[in-house]
Design a protein around this motif. Structure first.
Motif, PDB file in Angstrom:
ATOM      1  N   VAL A 125       0.790  -1.199  -0.026  1.00 27.37           N
ATOM      2  CA  VAL A 125       0.011   0.004  -0.011  1.00 27.37           C
ATOM      3  C   VAL A 125       0.821   1.111  -0.040  1.00 27.37           C
ATOM      4  CG1 VAL A 125      -1.935   1.363   1.240  1.00 27.37           C
ATOM      5  CG2 VAL A 125      -1.735  -1.210   1.265  1.00 27.37           C
ATOM      6  N   LEU A 129       0.996   4.288  -2.732  1.00 32.50           N
ATOM      7  CA  LEU A 129       0.532   5.622  -2.370  1.00 32.50           C
ATOM      8  C   LEU A 129       1.896   6.713  -2.895  1.00 32.50           C
ATOM      9  CD1 LEU A 129      -0.803   5.521   1.190  1.00 32.50           C
ATOM     10  CD2 LEU A 129      -1.915   6.217  -0.737  1.00 32.50           C
ATOM     11  N   PHE A 143      -7.403  12.396   3.375  1.00 33.60           N
ATOM     12  CA  PHE A 143      -8.740  11.680   3.344  1.00 33.60           C
ATOM     13  C   PHE A 143      -8.939  10.504   3.970  1.00 33.60           C
ATOM     14  CE2 PHE A 143     -12.290   9.591   1.449  1.00 33.60           C
ATOM     15  CZ  PHE A 143     -13.361  10.316   1.531  1.00 33.60           C
ATOM     16  N   TYR A 144      -8.058   9.679   3.654  1.00 28.24           N
ATOM     17  CA  TYR A 144      -8.010   8.280   4.244  1.00 28.24           C
ATOM     18  C   TYR A 144      -7.368   8.078   5.686  1.00 28.24           C
ATOM     19  CZ  TYR A 144     -10.198   6.716  -0.189  1.00 28.24           C
ATOM     20  OH  TYR A 144     -10.834   6.648  -1.193  1.00 28.24           O
ATOM     21  N   PHE A 145      -6.160   8.630   5.856  1.00 25.25           N
ATOM     22  CA  PHE A 145      -5.643   8.652   7.106  1.00 25.25           C
ATOM     23  C   PHE A 145      -6.049   9.428   7.936  1.00 25.25           C
ATOM     24  CE2 PHE A 145      -2.625   8.267  10.337  1.00 25.25           C
ATOM     25  CZ  PHE A 145      -2.031   6.976  10.293  1.00 25.25           C
ATOM     26  N   ARG A 172      -8.892   6.117  -5.337  1.00 22.89           N
ATOM     27  CA  ARG A 172      -9.593   4.946  -5.048  1.00 22.89           C
ATOM     28  C   ARG A 172      -9.650   3.859  -6.269  1.00 22.89           C
ATOM     29  NH1 ARG A 172     -14.261   7.639  -5.087  1.00 22.89           N
ATOM     30  NH2 ARG A 172     -14.114   8.429  -3.248  1.00 22.89           N
ATOM     31  N   LEU A 179      -7.515  -4.197  -1.854  1.00 19.29           N
ATOM     32  CA  LEU A 179      -8.164  -4.369  -0.745  1.00 19.29           C
ATOM     33  C   LEU A 179      -8.450  -5.934  -0.522  1.00 19.29           C
ATOM     34  CD1 LEU A 179     -11.329  -1.939  -1.141  1.00 19.29           C
ATOM     35  CD2 LEU A 179      -9.721  -2.009   0.742  1.00 19.29           C
ATOM     36  N   HIS A 182      -5.176  -7.232   1.121  1.00 20.20           N
ATOM     37  CA  HIS A 182      -4.904  -7.133   2.218  1.00 20.20           C
ATOM     38  C   HIS A 182      -5.960  -7.325   3.073  1.00 20.20           C
ATOM     39  CE1 HIS A 182      -1.034  -4.813   1.580  1.00 20.20           C
ATOM     40  NE2 HIS A 182      -1.497  -4.975   0.203  1.00 20.20           N
ATOM     41  N   TYR A 184      -9.032  -6.251   3.678  1.00 19.22           N
ATOM     42  CA  TYR A 184      -9.660  -5.322   4.627  1.00 19.22           C
ATOM     43  C   TYR A 184     -11.129  -5.346   3.833  1.00 19.22           C
ATOM     44  CZ  TYR A 184      -5.593  -3.340   6.699  1.00 19.22           C
ATOM     45  OH  TYR A 184      -4.494  -3.533   7.443  1.00 19.22           O
TER      46      TYR A 184
ATOM     47  N   THR B  11     -16.214   1.248   0.036  1.00 21.51           N
ATOM     48  CA  THR B  11     -15.102   0.974  -0.298  1.00 21.51           C
ATOM     49  C   THR B  11     -14.117   2.213   0.319  1.00 21.51           C
ATOM     50  OG1 THR B  11     -16.129   0.576  -2.529  1.00 21.51           O
ATOM     51  CG2 THR B  11     -13.499   1.195  -2.405  1.00 21.51           C
ATOM     52  N   ASP B  12     -14.358   3.188   0.523  1.00 21.72           N
ATOM     53  CA  ASP B  12     -13.522   4.205   1.043  1.00 21.72           C
ATOM     54  C   ASP B  12     -13.278   3.988   2.584  1.00 21.72           C
ATOM     55  OD1 ASP B  12     -13.377   6.313  -1.042  1.00 21.72           O
ATOM     56  OD2 ASP B  12     -15.292   7.170  -0.547  1.00 21.72           O
ATOM     57  N   ARG B  14     -13.057   0.706   3.598  1.00 21.85           N
ATOM     58  CA  ARG B  14     -11.968  -0.242   3.565  1.00 21.85           C
ATOM     59  C   ARG B  14     -10.804   0.244   3.275  1.00 21.85           C
ATOM     60  NH1 ARG B  14     -14.546  -4.324  -0.301  1.00 21.85           N
ATOM     61  NH2 ARG B  14     -12.787  -5.556   0.301  1.00 21.85           N
ATOM     62  N   ILE B  15     -10.724   1.317   2.189  1.00 19.37           N
ATOM     63  CA  ILE B  15      -9.409   1.875   1.774  1.00 19.37           C
ATOM     64  C   ILE B  15      -8.721   2.638   2.967  1.00 19.37           C
ATOM     65  CG2 ILE B  15      -8.232   3.538   0.389  1.00 19.37           C
ATOM     66  CD1 ILE B  15     -10.251   2.579  -1.834  1.00 19.37           C
ATOM     67  N   ALA B  16      -9.711   3.052   3.714  1.00 18.05           N
ATOM     68  CA  ALA B  16      -9.232   3.923   4.988  1.00 18.05           C
ATOM     69  C   ALA B  16      -8.467   3.017   5.892  1.00 18.05           C
ATOM     70  CB  ALA B  16     -10.227   4.789   5.622  1.00 18.05           C
ATOM     71  N   ASP B  17      -9.235   1.916   6.106  1.00 17.60           N
ATOM     72  CA  ASP B  17      -8.822   0.790   7.236  1.00 17.60           C
ATOM     73  C   ASP B  17      -7.373   0.368   6.629  1.00 17.60           C
ATOM     74  OD1 ASP B  17     -10.689   1.212   8.869  1.00 17.60           O
ATOM     75  OD2 ASP B  17     -11.824  -0.725   8.075  1.00 17.60           O
ATOM     76  N   MET B  18      -7.214   0.111   5.301  1.00 19.44           N
ATOM     77  CA  MET B  18      -6.222  -0.519   4.841  1.00 19.44           C
ATOM     78  C   MET B  18      -4.962   0.499   4.844  1.00 19.44           C
ATOM     79  SD  MET B  18      -5.600  -1.948   1.004  1.00 19.44           S
ATOM     80  CE  MET B  18      -5.777  -0.280   0.295  1.00 19.44           C
ATOM     81  N   VAL B  19      -5.135   1.719   4.690  1.00 15.94           N
ATOM     82  CA  VAL B  19      -4.088   2.735   4.426  1.00 15.94           C
ATOM     83  C   VAL B  19      -3.498   2.852   5.913  1.00 15.94           C
ATOM     84  CG1 VAL B  19      -3.566   5.159   4.299  1.00 15.94           C
ATOM     85  CG2 VAL B  19      -4.893   4.007   2.472  1.00 15.94           C
ATOM     86  N   ARG B  20      -4.444   2.924   7.068  1.00 14.59           N
ATOM     87  CA  ARG B  20      -4.188   3.142   8.336  1.00 14.59           C
ATOM     88  C   ARG B  20      -3.445   1.917   8.939  1.00 14.59           C
ATOM     89  NH1 ARG B  20      -9.775   5.477   9.627  1.00 14.59           N
ATOM     90  NH2 ARG B  20      -9.520   7.656   9.184  1.00 14.59           N
ATOM     91  N   GLY B  21      -3.768   0.706   8.567  1.00 19.31           N
ATOM     92  CA  GLY B  21      -3.299  -0.460   8.814  1.00 19.31           C
ATOM     93  C   GLY B  21      -2.017  -0.819   8.467  1.00 19.31           C
ATOM     94  N   GLU B  22      -1.468  -0.246   6.941  1.00 20.88           N
ATOM     95  CA  GLU B  22      -0.367  -0.655   6.501  1.00 20.88           C
ATOM     96  C   GLU B  22       0.684   0.633   6.459  1.00 20.88           C
ATOM     97  OE1 GLU B  22       0.400  -3.474   4.625  1.00 20.88           O
ATOM     98  OE2 GLU B  22      -1.603  -4.300   5.471  1.00 20.88           O
TER      99      GLU B  22
END
Lengths: 184, 117
Positions: A125, A129, A143-145, A172, A179, A182, A184, B11-12, B14-22
């Motif tokens: 990941v 990025l 946005f995501y973190f 996205r 996904l 990983h 998720y 999806t957002d 799940r991506i957020a969880d993935m980004v934070r997790g990784e």
């Protein structure tokens, strides 16, 4: 993490009494957020991150009396950090990490065939990025973190909200296929 | 794509969880706060508070009054209209002038310093 009341108290001490211990507590509370954003923007150049993060806090300290909307201190800091990175990149033109912020307009078709839309095949990941251009990396990170809304990201980066949405759509597309890998 | 009232899709999330997790952790630097505080510019010159301004103003008014009275006596002496030479106290005139000068400088110097750092 500071509560809103603690944050307001520390900001008031900085403004009214030039209290550097109070400012130190603000730095401690928000250093990780600022450094994380800068790590993402600089592709993990730790020395540069520390320098830019310190510059960010010094500018914040000097401008803290002009802070409007005290409840958005974190957003304000992130905005300073983002623009500090942009300024640094403009000063060092040889660094190609930044692209023209106008390269993604809402009116432009999203499937214009450029490389930004290609799906990520790498299983990492962080690498995925890092393949994004700097403004898109910042938008994705915020946005995501950090969980910022599109409007707040627009405030931080100075990009129109349509452009932010466009960057998020591209990110996205690139990240969605990771996904399942990983789980998720 | 289904989104919630904040415009965030599953999806957002799940991506957020993935980004934070990784995400790799931010490197710790226990001296970061100290280094930042050491780079701050020196403190601004102290700006006079209201009590200090009032005190200096009172000194100025009193000194000015004493100077005016003594100067009037001096002029009367020169015109030989003064009743007594004892009315004139040159030391008091000088002291009042010195007080007025000190008070004026006390008020003016911090303002000038802040205006021209």
């Amino acid at each position: 993490m500071l509560t809103k009341v603690q944050e307001l108290k520390l900001i008031a001490l900085c403004v009214a009494a030039d209290d550097r211990r109070a400012f130190g507590q603000l730095v401690e509370a928000y250093a990780d957020d600022v450094r994380r954003l800068l790590l993402s923007l600089t592709k993990s150049d730790v020395a540069l991150v520390d320098d830019l993060a310190q510059e960010t806090f010094i500018k914040a300290y000097l401008a803290i009396r002009s802070l409007e909307g005290i409840t958005r201190f974190r957003t304000w800091l992130m905005r300073i950090a983002y623009h500090e990175f942009i300024s640094h990149t403009r000063r060092n033109r040889s660094d190609k990490t930044i692209v023209d912020i106008a390269d993604c307009d809402v009116d432009m078709p999203d499937d214009d065939g450029d490389d930004d839309d290609r799906p990520v095949t790498d299983a990492n990941v962080a690498d995925a990025l890092m393949q994004l251009p700097a403004p898109q990396r910042a938008v994705t990170q915020l946005f995501y973190f950090d969980g910022f809304s599109v409007a707040r990201i627009s405030t931080v980066t100075g990009l129109p909200s349509g452009t932010v949405r466009c960057y998020l759509t591209r990110a996205r597309k690139r990240l969605a296929n990771l996904l399942d890998k990983h789980r998720y | 794509m289904k989104t919630d009232r904040h415009g965030i899709s599953d999806t957002d999330r799940r991506i957020a969880d993935m980004v934070r997790g990784e995400a790799s952790p931010v490197p710790r630097d226990e001296w970061f706060v100290n280094k930042t505080l050491n780079r701050l510019p020196p403190r601004c010159e102290r700006i006079l508070g209201l009590p200090e301004i009032i005190a200096a103003g009172v000194v100025l008014v009193i000194s000015g009054t004493v100077m005016a009275v003594e100067t009037r006596h001096l002029l009367q002496l020169a015109e030989s209209t003064s009743d007594s030479v004892a009315d004139l106290n040159p030391l008091m005139l000088l002291a009042a002038a010195a007080c007025a000068l000190c008070a004026a400088l006390y008020l003016a110097i911090p303002v000038l310093k802040n205006a021209n750092p």
